[in-house]
Write a protein that holds these residues in place. Sequence first.
Motif, PDB file in Angstrom:
ATOM      1  N   SER A 142       3.286   3.059 -20.016  1.00  0.00           N
ATOM      2  CA  SER A 142       2.239   3.819 -19.335  1.00  0.00           C
ATOM      3  C   SER A 142       2.476   3.889 -17.832  1.00  0.00           C
ATOM      4  O   SER A 142       2.766   2.876 -17.183  1.00  0.00           O
ATOM      5  N   PHE A 143       2.322   5.087 -17.260  1.00  0.00           N
ATOM      6  CA  PHE A 143       2.407   5.265 -15.815  1.00  0.00           C
ATOM      7  C   PHE A 143       1.103   4.851 -15.128  1.00  0.00           C
ATOM      8  O   PHE A 143       1.034   4.742 -13.927  1.00  0.00           O
ATOM      9  N   GLY A 144       0.070   4.628 -15.881  1.00  0.00           N
ATOM     10  CA  GLY A 144      -1.214   4.233 -15.338  1.00  0.00           C
ATOM     11  C   GLY A 144      -2.330   4.763 -16.217  1.00  0.00           C
ATOM     12  O   GLY A 144      -2.073   5.284 -17.303  1.00  0.00           O
ATOM     13  N   PRO A 145      -3.565   4.556 -15.796  1.00  0.00           N
ATOM     14  CA  PRO A 145      -3.983   3.936 -14.527  1.00  0.00           C
ATOM     15  C   PRO A 145      -3.850   2.416 -14.548  1.00  0.00           C
ATOM     16  O   PRO A 145      -3.817   1.807 -15.622  1.00  0.00           O
ATOM     17  N   TYR A 146      -3.774   1.842 -13.342  1.00  0.00           N
ATOM     18  CA  TYR A 146      -3.694   0.397 -13.190  1.00  0.00           C
ATOM     19  C   TYR A 146      -4.748  -0.067 -12.189  1.00  0.00           C
ATOM     20  O   TYR A 146      -5.199   0.718 -11.344  1.00  0.00           O
ATOM     21  N   PRO A 147      -5.129  -1.322 -12.259  1.00  0.00           N
ATOM     22  CA  PRO A 147      -6.082  -1.860 -11.270  1.00  0.00           C
ATOM     23  C   PRO A 147      -5.495  -1.792  -9.853  1.00  0.00           C
ATOM     24  O   PRO A 147      -4.279  -1.695  -9.672  1.00  0.00           O
ATOM     25  N   LYS A 148      -6.366  -1.879  -8.870  1.00  0.00           N
ATOM     26  CA  LYS A 148      -5.926  -1.805  -7.469  1.00  0.00           C
ATOM     27  C   LYS A 148      -4.899  -2.883  -7.139  1.00  0.00           C
ATOM     28  O   LYS A 148      -3.972  -2.659  -6.349  1.00  0.00           O
ATOM     29  N   GLU A 149      -5.060  -4.057  -7.761  1.00  0.00           N
ATOM     30  CA  GLU A 149      -4.142  -5.161  -7.484  1.00  0.00           C
ATOM     31  C   GLU A 149      -2.709  -4.801  -7.887  1.00  0.00           C
ATOM     32  O   GLU A 149      -1.750  -5.144  -7.191  1.00  0.00           O
ATOM     33  N   GLU A 150      -2.573  -4.098  -9.020  1.00  0.00           N
ATOM     34  CA  GLU A 150      -1.239  -3.708  -9.480  1.00  0.00           C
ATOM     35  C   GLU A 150      -0.574  -2.769  -8.481  1.00  0.00           C
ATOM     36  O   GLU A 150       0.606  -2.940  -8.146  1.00  0.00           O
ATOM     37  N   TRP A 151      -1.323  -1.787  -7.992  1.00  0.00           N
ATOM     38  CA  TRP A 151      -0.757  -0.851  -7.021  1.00  0.00           C
ATOM     39  C   TRP A 151      -0.359  -1.581  -5.743  1.00  0.00           C
ATOM     40  O   TRP A 151       0.633  -1.218  -5.096  1.00  0.00           O
ATOM     41  N   MET A 152      -1.111  -2.603  -5.395  1.00  0.00           N
ATOM     42  CA  MET A 152      -0.774  -3.391  -4.207  1.00  0.00           C
ATOM     43  C   MET A 152       0.569  -4.087  -4.392  1.00  0.00           C
ATOM     44  O   MET A 152       1.413  -4.074  -3.492  1.00  0.00           O
ATOM     45  N   TRP A 153       0.791  -4.688  -5.584  1.00  0.00           N
ATOM     46  CA  TRP A 153       2.063  -5.370  -5.829  1.00  0.00           C
ATOM     47  C   TRP A 153       3.219  -4.377  -5.843  1.00  0.00           C
ATOM     48  O   TRP A 153       4.304  -4.668  -5.320  1.00  0.00           O
ATOM     49  N   PHE A 154       3.013  -3.195  -6.443  1.00  0.00           N
ATOM     50  CA  PHE A 154       4.060  -2.167  -6.460  1.00  0.00           C
ATOM     51  C   PHE A 154       4.454  -1.790  -5.032  1.00  0.00           C
ATOM     52  O   PHE A 154       5.643  -1.691  -4.696  1.00  0.00           O
ATOM     53  N   LEU A 155       3.425  -1.570  -4.202  1.00  0.00           N
ATOM     54  CA  LEU A 155       3.684  -1.161  -2.817  1.00  0.00           C
ATOM     55  C   LEU A 155       4.369  -2.274  -2.032  1.00  0.00           C
ATOM     56  O   LEU A 155       5.308  -2.018  -1.256  1.00  0.00           O
ATOM     57  N   LEU A 156       3.923  -3.509  -2.234  1.00  0.00           N
ATOM     58  CA  LEU A 156       4.534  -4.638  -1.526  1.00  0.00           C
ATOM     59  C   LEU A 156       5.988  -4.837  -1.937  1.00  0.00           C
ATOM     60  O   LEU A 156       6.826  -5.202  -1.103  1.00  0.00           O
ATOM     61  N   LEU A 157       6.309  -4.585  -3.201  1.00  0.00           N
ATOM     62  CA  LEU A 157       7.700  -4.681  -3.660  1.00  0.00           C
ATOM     63  C   LEU A 157       8.588  -3.693  -2.912  1.00  0.00           C
ATOM     64  O   LEU A 157       9.729  -4.013  -2.543  1.00  0.00           O
ATOM     65  N   ALA A 158       8.075  -2.499  -2.686  1.00  0.00           N
ATOM     66  CA  ALA A 158       8.852  -1.486  -1.970  1.00  0.00           C
ATOM     67  C   ALA A 158       8.945  -1.825  -0.484  1.00  0.00           C
ATOM     68  O   ALA A 158      10.020  -1.714   0.125  1.00  0.00           O
ATOM     69  N   LEU A 159       7.836  -2.264   0.069  1.00  0.00           N
ATOM     70  CA  LEU A 159       7.751  -2.452   1.517  1.00  0.00           C
ATOM     71  C   LEU A 159       8.474  -3.697   2.015  1.00  0.00           C
ATOM     72  O   LEU A 159       9.238  -3.638   2.987  1.00  0.00           O
ATOM     73  N   ILE A 160       8.275  -4.839   1.325  1.00  0.00           N
ATOM     74  CA  ILE A 160       8.798  -6.104   1.857  1.00  0.00           C
ATOM     75  C   ILE A 160      10.236  -6.400   1.413  1.00  0.00           C
ATOM     76  O   ILE A 160      11.135  -6.462   2.256  1.00  0.00           O
TER      77      ILE A 160
END
Length: 300
Positions: free
Chosen positions: A204-222
């Motif tokens: 599934s591409f989503g939807p996901y809880p806000k926490e999941e999107w935060m981890w996805f973004l942090l993986l890309a950013l950090i």
Amino acid sequence: MEKPAIHPYIPILIGVISVAMSAIFVKMTNADAGVTAFYRMLFSILLMSPVFLYSYLPEIKKLSKRDWAFSAVAGIFLAFHFILWFESLNFTSVASSTVLVTLQPLFAFAGTYFFFKERLSTKTLISGMVAITGSIVIAYGDFQVSGSALFGDVLALIACALITAYLLFGQDVRKRLSLVTYTFIVYGFSTITLFFYIIVKGESFGPYPKEEWMWFLLLALIPNLLGHTLFNWAVKWVSTNVISIAILFEPVGAAVLAYFILGELVSASQIIGGSIVIAGLLFFIVDYKRIRKIFFRKSA
């Protein structure tokens, strides 16, 4: 050459911590490995897009058909590296997985031997045997815990081989392109590969809880953008070997973070095996002849 504004070792330390965070973020997600990898790469592409489109887009004209093909293959290998490595973290510990993934320098030398006929030195053979011994110690300890932990170790080793293949296919193309352009193209192919992988797997591409999107973004950013960007900045001021040695301590940082954040304990076999692996890789990377020359020159 002008002096850097800050000592290069400081960005290198921050870079090591940044890439060490990758396994922690993956552990924090509940999404499938393919989905986590897809959003990590997609967000990386989106974050890079303004810089690439504004300053580097004309470089695309430099690519030949062969360059496009090699970049595509590199992107595919990178995609499956992330899938298998993220999947390994579902079965084994952060400490075991990250140590085994750092065996990449030895896989790289094996790749250049088989594909480019580069000779294997005695130093390489010794370091390889030492590092492999450490891997066996880790695998044996994990097998004592559970068969699934050993399965995770195997996935991490395959992921390590795939990241090596990604580097081997990309090294020729990279010579003609800037880091931003090459990274953007390969990440693009990797994202497309992961997109179709998710469709085929029925994930599934989503939807996901806000926490999941935060981890996805942090993986890309950090880990992706901050960590590797700092390494690329520091390499202007220090030897590539310094960067390579620093990256070897990613498993140490990951294990410490996993202990404090995830409550993962490190077993005796992981400490012993990980230490042996790092010792073998240090022996492989460090240029002892150059160190001796520097030492005796200063002594004289």
